[in-house]
Design an enzyme around this catalytic site. Structure first.
Site, PDB file in Angstrom:
ATOM      1  N   ASN A  11       0.872  -1.174   0.000  1.00 13.87           N
ATOM      2  CA  ASN A  11       0.000   0.000   0.000  1.00 13.87           C
ATOM      3  C   ASN A  11       0.916   1.232   0.000  1.00 13.87           C
ATOM      4  O   ASN A  11       1.429   1.625   1.035  1.00 13.87           O
ATOM      5  CB  ASN A  11      -0.891  -0.027   1.252  1.00 13.87           C
ATOM      6  CG  ASN A  11      -1.770   1.206   1.363  1.00 13.87           C
ATOM      7  OD1 ASN A  11      -1.832   2.012   0.431  1.00 13.87           O
ATOM      8  ND2 ASN A  11      -2.442   1.356   2.497  1.00 13.87           N
ATOM      9  N   GLU A 166      -6.001  -4.912  10.608  1.00 19.08           N
ATOM     10  CA  GLU A 166      -5.024  -3.851  10.830  1.00 19.08           C
ATOM     11  C   GLU A 166      -5.393  -3.080  12.098  1.00 19.08           C
ATOM     12  O   GLU A 166      -6.184  -2.124  12.033  1.00 19.08           O
ATOM     13  CB  GLU A 166      -5.013  -2.880   9.638  1.00 19.08           C
ATOM     14  CG  GLU A 166      -4.616  -3.519   8.328  1.00 19.08           C
ATOM     15  CD  GLU A 166      -3.944  -2.511   7.410  1.00 19.08           C
ATOM     16  OE1 GLU A 166      -2.810  -2.758   7.021  1.00 19.08           O
ATOM     17  OE2 GLU A 166      -4.557  -1.471   7.114  1.00 19.08           O
ATOM     18  N   GLY A 172       1.682   2.387  10.923  1.00 20.29           N
ATOM     19  CA  GLY A 172       2.621   3.504  10.770  1.00 20.29           C
ATOM     20  C   GLY A 172       3.274   3.938  12.068  1.00 20.29           C
ATOM     21  O   GLY A 172       3.906   4.987  12.133  1.00 20.29           O
ATOM     22  N   GLY A 231       2.530  -1.031   4.482  1.00 19.53           N
ATOM     23  CA  GLY A 231       2.565   0.388   4.140  1.00 19.53           C
ATOM     24  C   GLY A 231       3.996   0.857   3.988  1.00 19.53           C
ATOM     25  O   GLY A 231       4.653   0.635   2.968  1.00 19.53           O
ATOM     26  N   GLY A 232       4.516   1.488   5.033  1.00 14.08           N
ATOM     27  CA  GLY A 232       5.840   2.131   5.009  1.00 14.08           C
ATOM     28  C   GLY A 232       6.934   1.274   4.381  1.00 14.08           C
ATOM     29  O   GLY A 232       7.691   1.752   3.526  1.00 14.08           O
TER      30      GLY A 232
HETATM   31  P1  PGA Z   1       2.302   0.388   7.843  1.00  9.96           P
HETATM   32  O1  PGA Z   1       0.900   0.608   7.118  1.00  9.96           O
HETATM   33  O2  PGA Z   1       2.898  -0.890   7.315  1.00  9.96           O
HETATM   34  O3  PGA Z   1       3.103   1.605   7.475  1.00  9.96           O
HETATM   35  O4  PGA Z   1       2.019   0.305   9.307  1.00  9.96           O
HETATM   36  C1  PGA Z   1       0.029  -0.481   6.909  1.00  9.96           C
HETATM   37  C2  PGA Z   1      -1.229   0.018   6.256  1.00  9.96           C
HETATM   38  O5  PGA Z   1      -1.614   1.161   6.481  1.00  9.96           O
HETATM   39  O6  PGA Z   1      -1.861  -0.709   5.472  1.00  9.96           O
END
Ligand code: PGA
Length: 251
Positions: A11, A166, A172, A231-232
């Site tokens: 993502n 999640e 994040g 995400g990140g």
């Molecule tokens: P993250 O984001 O891996 O940066 O925690 C995951 C997401 O928002 O799907």
């Protein structure tokens, strides 16, 4: 053990310019080439503007594309929005119900439900995000929250969906949920899915929330985890590929 499909989903959120995305694609092409054996479904979800760039450059690769959101209507006076029929040629998946959309764009379970139905009408798949806030966890409301989200989002949905658990406090933040928390939540989700008319054992449930190359190996070893929504860490192709490899090696 039931063989569920395994996923590695990037993502990219609102990141990477047009030029940067071209570098990203060429790095992906080098790593996810034909030599990969395709056991893991790899899905890249860039910004809507980058979808067509990806589509132009995409070759015979072992990954496909997803969108981060769609509007629930096909067309109309909705300035700035993107409908499924504008992008359905490019994508196979749509992420829906992400907590950032719920939080910053006031998306309700009812709207998310309309979007999921729209996606299924186009024979595409939704990755439906659910998860509790820290307060809900502290107040022992995890089960209730997941149940509310799933039953409202999946009302009248007949097609196959992918669920992404999640926990909002882990997105994040660098704070990954523990294995115990993830296993408990995924088991609760399977039970709720059974209760609302799905076959919970057959539906892939991904974990998302600060997944990285240091925790992916331990987390993918958990029985109920069928991949990750990242995400990140997905913004760095090498990092993303390391996570992908852990999923592939877990078979
Ligand atoms: P993250 O984001 O891996 O940066 O925690 C995951 C997401 O928002 O799907």
């Amino acid at each position: 053990m039931i063989n569920r499909k395994q996923y590695c989903v990037a993502n990219l959120k609102m990141n990477l310019s047009g030029i940067q995305i071209m570098d990203y694609i060429s790095e992906l092409d080098n790593l996810f080439d034909k030599s990969n054996n395709n056991k893991v479904n790899t899905i890249i979800c860039p910004s809507v503007t980058s979808l067509s760039i990806f589509f132009d450059y995409i070759r015979d690769n072992n990954y496909c594309l997803g969108a981060q959101n769609i509007h629930h209507k096909e067309y109309g006076a909705y300035t700035g929005e993107t409908s499924i029929n504008m992008i359905s040629d490019f994508i196979n998946f749509v992420i829906l119900g992400h907590s950032e959309r719920r939080q910053y764009f006031n998306e309700t379970n009812e709207i998310i439900n309309k979007k999921i139905i729209k996606v299924s009408q186009h024979s595409l798949n939704s990755i439906v995000c659910i998860g509790e806030t820290l307060d809900q966890r502290k107040n022992d409301e995890v089960k209730k929250t997941l149940k509310n989200q799933l039953s409202a989002c999946l009302q009248n949905v007949k097609s196959e969906v992918i669920i992404a658990y999640e926990p909002i406090w882990a997105i994040g933040t660098g704070e990954t949920a523990t294995s115990k928390i993830i296993v408990e939540a995924h088991q609760i989700i399977r039970k709720i899915l059974n209760d609302i008319g799905f076959d919970g054992q057959k539906i892939s449930i991904l974990y998302g929330g600060s997944v990285n190359r240091n925790n992916a190996k331990e987390l993918i070893a958990l029985d109920d985890v069928d991949g990750f929504l990242i995400g990140g860490a997905s913004l760095d192709v090498d990092h993303f590929y390391d996570i992908y490899k852990f999923i592939e090696e877990s078979f």
